[in-house]
Scaffold this active site. Structure first.
Site, mmCIF file in Angstrom:
data_model
loop_
_atom_site.group_PDB
_atom_site.id
_atom_site.type_symbol
_atom_site.label_atom_id
_atom_site.label_comp_id
_atom_site.label_asym_id
_atom_site.label_seq_id
_atom_site.Cartn_x
_atom_site.Cartn_y
_atom_site.Cartn_z
ATOM 1 N N LYS A 1 0.837 -1.214 0.000
ATOM 2 C CA LYS A 1 0.000 0.000 0.000
ATOM 3 C C LYS A 1 0.868 1.259 0.000
ATOM 4 C CE LYS A 1 -2.205 -0.718 3.906
ATOM 5 N NZ LYS A 1 -1.737 -2.004 4.414
ATOM 6 N N ARG B 1 -9.393 1.123 9.189
ATOM 7 C CA ARG B 1 -8.935 -0.209 9.573
ATOM 8 C C ARG B 1 -9.959 -0.935 10.441
ATOM 9 N NH1 ARG B 1 -3.014 0.841 9.196
ATOM 10 N NH2 ARG B 1 -1.834 -1.040 9.623
ATOM 11 N N ARG C 1 12.393 -5.465 5.344
ATOM 12 C CA ARG C 1 12.414 -4.121 4.762
ATOM 13 C C ARG C 1 13.117 -3.095 5.660
ATOM 14 N NH1 ARG C 1 5.890 -2.604 4.767
ATOM 15 N NH2 ARG C 1 5.726 -2.318 7.018
ATOM 16 N N ARG D 1 11.582 -0.304 10.893
ATOM 17 C CA ARG D 1 10.473 0.006 11.782
ATOM 18 C C ARG D 1 10.491 -0.916 12.981
ATOM 19 N NH1 ARG D 1 5.070 0.534 8.242
ATOM 20 N NH2 ARG D 1 4.285 -0.431 10.143
ATOM 21 N N ARG E 1 -0.086 -8.080 13.756
ATOM 22 C CA ARG E 1 -0.677 -7.106 12.819
ATOM 23 C C ARG E 1 -1.554 -7.821 11.789
ATOM 24 N NH1 ARG E 1 4.692 -4.350 11.106
ATOM 25 N NH2 ARG E 1 3.454 -3.259 9.541
HETATM 26 P P1 AMP Z 1 1.075 0.871 9.123
HETATM 27 O O1 AMP Z 1 2.222 1.809 8.926
HETATM 28 O O2 AMP Z 1 -0.119 1.235 8.306
HETATM 29 O O3 AMP Z 1 1.486 -0.574 8.942
HETATM 30 O O4 AMP Z 1 0.616 1.012 10.648
HETATM 31 C C1 AMP Z 1 1.500 0.708 11.702
HETATM 32 C C2 AMP Z 1 0.736 0.651 13.018
HETATM 33 O O5 AMP Z 1 0.118 1.916 13.282
HETATM 34 C C3 AMP Z 1 -0.407 -0.357 13.069
HETATM 35 O O6 AMP Z 1 0.027 -1.673 13.379
HETATM 36 C C4 AMP Z 1 -1.279 0.244 14.174
HETATM 37 O O7 AMP Z 1 -0.729 0.014 15.459
HETATM 38 C C5 AMP Z 1 -1.147 1.744 13.897
HETATM 39 N N1 AMP Z 1 -2.183 2.222 12.947
HETATM 40 C C6 AMP Z 1 -1.975 2.756 11.706
HETATM 41 N N2 AMP Z 1 -3.131 3.092 11.118
HETATM 42 C C7 AMP Z 1 -4.099 2.766 11.996
HETATM 43 C C8 AMP Z 1 -5.524 2.842 11.962
HETATM 44 N N3 AMP Z 1 -6.189 3.318 10.886
HETATM 45 N N4 AMP Z 1 -6.210 2.398 13.053
HETATM 46 C C9 AMP Z 1 -5.582 1.913 14.137
HETATM 47 N N5 AMP Z 1 -4.243 1.786 14.239
HETATM 48 C C10 AMP Z 1 -3.493 2.214 13.174
#
Ligand code: AMP
Length: 214
Positions: A13, A88, A127, A161, A172
C-alpha cells in the site's frame, strides 16, 4: 478523486501510494506515518500510541479519526488523496463516510491489494529505509546498488520500523483479518470496490491501480 487502498501489512500500500502521488498527483495519507511522526516528536499522542504500535495492536479509533480529519482539511488534499492504512475498523469506515459527507467530499474507489499471507511475513521483516530520504529497500528483493549507500540521496544511515519483527507482524496480520478485512464487504456493497493482484511485479501493480483509478 479520493481513493482508499486496502490490504494487509506488507501488501505494498505504502509503496504504491507513493508512486501514485507522482503519477496521479494524489496525496498519500498514511495513518501509520502520521503516528510514527507523533512518536518521533514525543507528542502527547505519540506517548499514548507507542506501546500499542510496538505490540501490533490497533490504536484507538478516536485518535486516528481526529488525525485524519485534520489532515484532510489541508490545502494539498484538494486535488485528491489516497488513504493508506485507514480505515482499519468498521467504526473508522463509518466515521469516514460521515466525515466526508460533512466536508462535501466522497471516496471514488476502494482498491484491495490481494496478497498471500506467508509472503507478507518475509516482505515485511526484510524491509528497511534510508533515514535521510525515506527510500525503501529490502534485504532480499531490493538492496541498494552499493551496499550501505542509498541509491537516491547517497545517505549511509538506514532504519527499520520497530514493529517490523516477526512476532509483531503476526499480531498485525491477526488485527487485519479480524478488524480490517470485514470492511471490504462494506465497500463491495457500496459498489466502489475493485481488486488488484498485489503479488504481481511492482510496475504491473501500479499499472493495474492506474487502470482502476482512471
Ligand atoms: P502501518 O504503517 O499502516 O502498517 O501502521 C503501523 C501501526 O500503526 C499499526 O500496526 C497500528 O498500530 C497503527 N495504525 C496505523 N493506522 C491505523 C488505523 N487506521 N487504526 C488503528 N491503528 C493504526
Amino acid at each position: 478523486m479520493n481513493v482508499i487502498l486496502l490490504g494487509p501489512p506488507g501488501c505494498g500500500k505504502g509503496t504504491q501510494a507513493k508512486r501514485l502521488e507522482k503519477t496521479k498527483g494524489l496525496v498519500q495519507l498514511s495513518t501509520g506515518d502520521m503516528l510514527r511522526k507523533e512518536i518521533a516528536e514525543k507528542s502527547d499522542v505519540g506517548v499514548l500510541v507507542s506501546d500499542v504500535m510496538d505490540s501490533g495492536q490497533l490504536v484507538s479509533d478516536d485518535i486516528i479519526i481526529k488525525l485524519i480529519s485534520v489532515r484532510i482539511d489541508a490545502p494539498d488534499c484538494k486535488n485528491g488523496f489516497i488513504l493508506d492504512g485507514f480505515p482499519r475498523t468498521m467504526a473508522q469506515a463509518d466515521a469516514l463516510s460521515q466525515m466526508l459527507t460533512h466536508k462535501g467530499l466522497s471516496v471514488g474507489k476502494v482498491i484491495e491489494l490481494k496478497v498471500d499471507d506467508d509472503a507478507m511475513i518475509s516482505r515485511i521483516t526484510g524491509r528497511f529505509s534510508c533515514s535521510s530520504c525515506g527510500t525503501g529497500y529490502h534485504d532480499e528483493f531490493n538492496r541498494p546498488r552499493k551496499a550501505g549507500v542509498c541509491d537516491v540521496c547517497c545517505g549511509v544511515v538506514f532504519t527499520r520500523r520497530a514493529d517490523d519483527n516477526e512476532e509483531t507482524v503476526r499480531s498485525r496480520l491477526v488485527a487485519y483479518r479480524e478488524q480490517t478485512a470485514p470492511i471490504i464487504a462494506f465497500y463491495d456493497k457500496m459498489g466502489i470496490l475493485s481488486r488488484v493482484d498485489g503479488m504481481a511485479d511492482i510496475d504491473k501493480v501500479e499499472a493495474d491501480l492506474i487502470a482502476v483509478i482512471g
